[in-house]
Design a protein around this motif. Structure first.
Motif, mmCIF file in Angstrom:
data_model
loop_
_atom_site.group_PDB
_atom_site.id
_atom_site.type_symbol
_atom_site.label_atom_id
_atom_site.label_comp_id
_atom_site.label_asym_id
_atom_site.label_seq_id
_atom_site.Cartn_x
_atom_site.Cartn_y
_atom_site.Cartn_z
ATOM 1 N N ILE A 423 0.807 -1.212 0.000
ATOM 2 C CA ILE A 423 0.000 0.000 0.000
ATOM 3 C C ILE A 423 0.844 1.267 0.000
ATOM 4 O O ILE A 423 0.370 2.348 -0.357
ATOM 5 C CB ILE A 423 -0.953 0.005 1.225
ATOM 6 C CG1 ILE A 423 -2.023 1.093 1.071
ATOM 7 C CG2 ILE A 423 -0.172 0.189 2.513
ATOM 8 C CD1 ILE A 423 -3.046 1.089 2.193
ATOM 9 N N SER A 451 -7.360 -2.899 -0.574
ATOM 10 C CA SER A 451 -6.191 -3.323 0.197
ATOM 11 C C SER A 451 -6.494 -4.617 0.932
ATOM 12 O O SER A 451 -7.527 -4.734 1.601
ATOM 13 C CB SER A 451 -5.791 -2.243 1.209
ATOM 14 O OG SER A 451 -5.395 -1.062 0.542
ATOM 15 N N LEU A 459 -4.638 -2.933 9.608
ATOM 16 C CA LEU A 459 -5.462 -1.828 9.122
ATOM 17 C C LEU A 459 -4.900 -0.477 9.539
ATOM 18 O O LEU A 459 -5.285 0.556 8.979
ATOM 19 C CB LEU A 459 -6.897 -1.972 9.651
ATOM 20 C CG LEU A 459 -7.697 -3.165 9.107
ATOM 21 C CD1 LEU A 459 -9.011 -3.318 9.865
ATOM 22 C CD2 LEU A 459 -7.961 -2.992 7.619
ATOM 23 N N LEU A 462 -3.769 2.026 6.980
ATOM 24 C CA LEU A 462 -4.678 2.970 6.330
ATOM 25 C C LEU A 462 -4.625 4.350 6.981
ATOM 26 O O LEU A 462 -4.958 5.343 6.344
ATOM 27 C CB LEU A 462 -6.114 2.425 6.379
ATOM 28 C CG LEU A 462 -6.372 1.125 5.591
ATOM 29 C CD1 LEU A 462 -7.792 0.639 5.845
ATOM 30 C CD2 LEU A 462 -6.141 1.362 4.108
ATOM 31 N N ILE A 482 -12.554 3.190 -0.196
ATOM 32 C CA ILE A 482 -11.553 2.232 0.281
ATOM 33 C C ILE A 482 -12.244 0.939 0.678
ATOM 34 O O ILE A 482 -13.168 0.933 1.498
ATOM 35 C CB ILE A 482 -10.764 2.805 1.473
ATOM 36 C CG1 ILE A 482 -10.060 4.110 1.074
ATOM 37 C CG2 ILE A 482 -9.744 1.793 1.976
ATOM 38 C CD1 ILE A 482 -9.352 4.796 2.212
ATOM 39 N N GLU A 483 -11.777 -0.154 0.075
ATOM 40 C CA GLU A 483 -12.271 -1.485 0.416
ATOM 41 C C GLU A 483 -11.099 -2.269 1.012
ATOM 42 O O GLU A 483 -10.141 -2.612 0.322
ATOM 43 C CB GLU A 483 -12.794 -2.210 -0.824
ATOM 44 C CG GLU A 483 -13.906 -1.484 -1.563
ATOM 45 C CD GLU A 483 -15.228 -1.521 -0.803
ATOM 46 O OE1 GLU A 483 -15.387 -2.409 0.061
ATOM 47 O OE2 GLU A 483 -16.091 -0.663 -1.071
ATOM 48 N N ALA A 484 -11.179 -2.510 2.328
ATOM 49 C CA ALA A 484 -10.109 -3.217 3.029
ATOM 50 C C ALA A 484 -10.559 -4.635 3.352
ATOM 51 O O ALA A 484 -11.692 -4.846 3.812
ATOM 52 C CB ALA A 484 -9.730 -2.477 4.310
ATOM 53 N N TYR A 485 -9.673 -5.590 3.110
ATOM 54 C CA TYR A 485 -9.978 -7.001 3.323
ATOM 55 C C TYR A 485 -8.987 -7.577 4.330
ATOM 56 O O TYR A 485 -7.771 -7.507 4.135
ATOM 57 C CB TYR A 485 -9.901 -7.775 2.012
ATOM 58 C CG TYR A 485 -10.974 -7.412 1.016
ATOM 59 C CD1 TYR A 485 -12.111 -8.203 0.870
ATOM 60 C CD2 TYR A 485 -10.856 -6.269 0.223
ATOM 61 C CE1 TYR A 485 -13.102 -7.874 -0.041
ATOM 62 C CE2 TYR A 485 -11.842 -5.923 -0.687
ATOM 63 C CZ TYR A 485 -12.965 -6.732 -0.812
ATOM 64 O OH TYR A 485 -13.947 -6.397 -1.716
ATOM 65 N N THR A 634 -14.492 4.091 3.988
ATOM 66 C CA THR A 634 -13.764 2.849 4.213
ATOM 67 C C THR A 634 -14.714 1.739 4.648
ATOM 68 O O THR A 634 -15.485 1.903 5.592
ATOM 69 C CB THR A 634 -12.685 3.049 5.291
ATOM 70 O OG1 THR A 634 -11.828 4.124 4.914
ATOM 71 C CG2 THR A 634 -11.864 1.782 5.466
ATOM 72 N N VAL A 636 -14.582 -2.412 5.680
ATOM 73 C CA VAL A 636 -13.682 -3.495 6.039
ATOM 74 C C VAL A 636 -14.419 -4.821 5.897
ATOM 75 O O VAL A 636 -15.525 -4.990 6.429
ATOM 76 C CB VAL A 636 -13.146 -3.332 7.479
ATOM 77 C CG1 VAL A 636 -12.171 -4.454 7.806
ATOM 78 C CG2 VAL A 636 -12.472 -1.977 7.643
#
Length: 691
Positions: A423, A451, A459, A462, A482-485, A634, A636
């Motif tokens: 990132i 991400s 996380l 971020l 923002i798509e955080a996995y 965002t 998650v």
């Protein structure tokens, strides 16, 4: 362009009789003098064109830095649409990595040049053997052809050597001119290295077999005064083989220090190559190595300075952010990298890290983020996160190095896909776009950041996207999603959340801010170094030849030792570069002395909150600020991986830049999607740096 096309024509014509029997003798007859001798023609043909192009490239890049932003943006849009098909990946999985159409095309042309050169040289040499056939029986003819094959392999290998050093010249104006950076060109150096060592190894084996077959094995110990020195060639080959073996991916990754230290044998490799073939023929590879020497010496001068490290932020995901004080006049583009050395951990190890700050957003600060993944980074993290905090950490740097321009604003939408610490390049891009959204009237592209992290504590990465507060930037003009996995956890681990720890370091008077080694007008200074050092070299070599070598040899090339001539010429090259580069460095250092004195004499109280309180007089940490729009943007996802194909195929924007930075499998997956041809609106770019 005319010089470049002429240089390409030279490479095509070089293996032909037309060149060696007509063109080269005519040029030698006009340039042969008591000052340069036979090598004058070779320097004019092989060395001067590339060095001239490199100097002109510096001037072009200097003028390009002053271009109007609107013109630059329109140019970006035109370039993206014009080369969209050529930049599309064509090879995704394989030993070459991800290869675009344009890379494949140039690779095919280069291989064609090698095949053409090999066949042309071999045809001419075999023709001479055929003319002498009556004097040879079948076995003698075979042995003679083996010798000629070995010679031909050596000549073809020199073509690879001529291009080998361009990709590893970090501050190269030639690479910048064609839109490349050194970190993105490392793979070309690897390709060229493999081809060159394969050819040179075959070259050496051919001669060993030839000497054994003709009972001349003692030739392996021969060091001819005038002709080719076999011992020098063997030493150079052994040095090359050591570098080649230790560069095997498995060895390089597991024993990096062995690979890194062994690669310093390039000095022996080049020196003994010159002693092997003589300086005149070495002029073929001289331009690339000459530019590399300039760059390497400038890096050495920069690395001798201790840099002012202001603070370090310890994140709960075993990550540290180092914040350096930088010269306000230093500007760099997103995705630029900085090489960092921490002597207390290792005096010899230099590691590249992506710069996460933006020179437009943070005028006095430069930041890099280091994830604790390797032995070096783990030691750094342990030292900074120890119960007894440090009050000072000595750091040296080389750089920054990065693209001369970026094309991100030429897209309607940017999709950034990262895995883990991948990132970090996107942090600098988002910050740069945030600055443009606040200060420019033009439209900035929409951003979709995808991400993937292993654990929820990752996380915290971020939180680094937005600059530390105290700035007047408003994030609302920038459309961000923002798509955080989190792939290895089913739910959030809020109870285990740790606070960010900030360390502050005491400066020393001799500490320097991060600044360009040659100042704000670095391209002009580099052009001056290239041109003036080569002129000084010509003057020195002219005096050496005229008043020392010529009285002995009289341009006969039969009396004065070829190896001594080559060694003296290489020494004069080094002297010329050291004189001019040192003078340019000291002059720029003097110009910056007032700024450095102001920085060193400024006494600041030890901050109690964060880097913001030093640079921006802010009172709060980034993590504590109510950026509601950022939080709302965002989402998650726990216990799942992103369905990249579904996400990318559903994007309806007409011009989408797809940037991916992360593990090899992730980059390959995205490359396959963009190469499939089902979505012509996707423009793929992989951001990766691997040694």
């Amino acid at each position: 362009m005319v010089i470049f096309l002429g240089y390409i024509l030279l490479w095509i014509m070089m293996p032909t009789n037309k060149f060696y029997l007509n063109w080269l003798p005519q040029i030698q007859s006009k340039t042969n003098s008591t000052y340069f001798g036979e090598q004058g023609a070779h320097m004019l043909i092989y060395s001067f064109p590339i060095l001239f192009i490199a100097a002109l490239s510096c001037l072009y890049l200097h003028l390009g830095n002053n271009c109007n932003d609107n013109n630059a943006k329109s140019s970006e849009v035109n370039n993206i649409s014009r080369f969209a098909t050529w930049r599309r990946p064509v090879l995704v999985k394989g030993p070459l990595g991800i290869v675009s159409w344009i890379e494949l095309s140039f690779a095919i042309m280069f291989i064609a040049l090698l095949v053409w050169s090999f066949s042309s040289y071999l045809h001419g040499m075999f023709a001479q053997i055929s003319q002498q056939a009556p004097a040879h029986d079948g076995e003698q003819a075979w042995v003679a052809k083996l010798e000629m094959s070995g010679l031909t392999l050596g000549l073809v290998g020199n073509i690879c050597l001529a291009f080998l050093f361009f990709p590893v010249t970090r501050g190269s104006s030639v690479l910048q001119l064609v839109g490349l950076t050194s970190e993105a060109s490392i793979k070309y150096h690897i390709w060229l290295g493999h081809i060159a060592m394969t050819i040179f190894t075959a070259h050496g084996l051919c001669y060993i077999i030839f000497w054994a077959k003709t009972d001349q094995i003692s030739q392996m110990l021969g060091w001819d005064k005038i002709a080719v020195s076999n011992v020098a060639g063997e030493i150079g080959l052994l040095a090359g083989l050591a570098m080649w073996i230790t560069s095997i991916p498995r060895i390089r990754r597991k024993i990096f220090e062995l690979f890194f230290n062994t690669h310093h044998l390039y000095i022996l490799f080049v020196v003994f190559f010159v002693l092997h073939v003589g300086f005149s023929y070495s002029c073929i590879m001289l331009p690339g190595f000459y530019l590399f020497l300039i760059d390497r010496y400038l890096r050495f001068l920069q690395s001798q300075q201790r840099i002012r490290l202001v603070s370090a932020r310890i994140l709960p995901c075993d990550t540290v952010e180092l914040n350096f004080f930088k010269s306000p006049g230093l500007s760099y583009n997103p995705t630029s990298i900085l090489f960092v050395n921490v002597p207390v951990i290792s005096k010899s190890q230099w590691h590249p890290f992506t710069i996460t700050s933006s020179s437009n957003v943070d005028p006095d600060k430069l930041s890099v983020v280091i994830k604790s993944e390797g032995s070096w980074s783990r030691k750094l993290f342990q030292k900074l996160s120890s119960p007894s905090p440090l009050d000072r950490l000595e750091v040296s740097i080389e750089g920054p190095y990065g693209p001369a321009s970026t094309h991100f604003t030429g897209h309607d939408m940017l999709v950034m896909i990262s895995g883990g610490s991948g990132i970090t390049p996107f942090i600098s891009i988002i910050r740069e776009l945030l600055s443009l959204a606040n200060n420019s009237t033009g439209k900035t592209p929409r951003i979709l950041l995808i991400s993937a992290f292993k654990k929820s504590q990752d996380l915290a990465m971020l939180d680094l996207i937005l600059p530390v507060l105290g700035t007047t930037l408003d994030i609302s003009p920038l459309e961000v999603q923002i798509e955080a996995y989190v792939t290895r956890e089913k739910k959030s681990a809020e109870n285990n959340r740790q606070l960010v720890q900030t360390l502050w370091f005491k400066p020393k008077a001799e500490d320097s801010p991060v600044s360009a080694i040659l100042g704000p007008k670095s391209w002009l200074w580099l052009a001056a170094i290239i041109s003036s050092s080569f002129i000084i070299f010509l003057v020195l070599i002219g005096f050496l030849t005229r008043y020392y070598i010529y009285p002995i040899d009289h341009n006969s090339n039969t009396i004065y030792a070829t190896s001594w001539r080559g060694g003296l010429n290489m020494l004069l090259i080094c002297v010329s570069i050291v004189i001019t580069a040192t003078a340019a460095f000291l002059w720029n250092k003097k110009q910056h002395s007032k700024e450095m004195t102001r920085i060193q004499n400024t006494e600041k109280p030890t901050p109690i909150a964060s880097p913001a309180s030093w640079f921006y007089n802010a009172e709060r940490e980034l993590e504590s600020l109510p950026h509601q729009s950022f939080v709302q943007a965002t989402r998650v996802h726990y216990g799942e991986r992103p369905n990249l194909k579904k996400i990318l195929m559903e994007i309806e924007a007409t011009n989408v830049g797809v940037l991916v930075s992360g593990p090899k499998k992730m980059r390959q997956e995205v490359g396959e999607i963009c190469a499939s041809g089902f979505a012509n609106n996707l423009h793929f770019e992989s951001i990766a740096f691997s040694w």
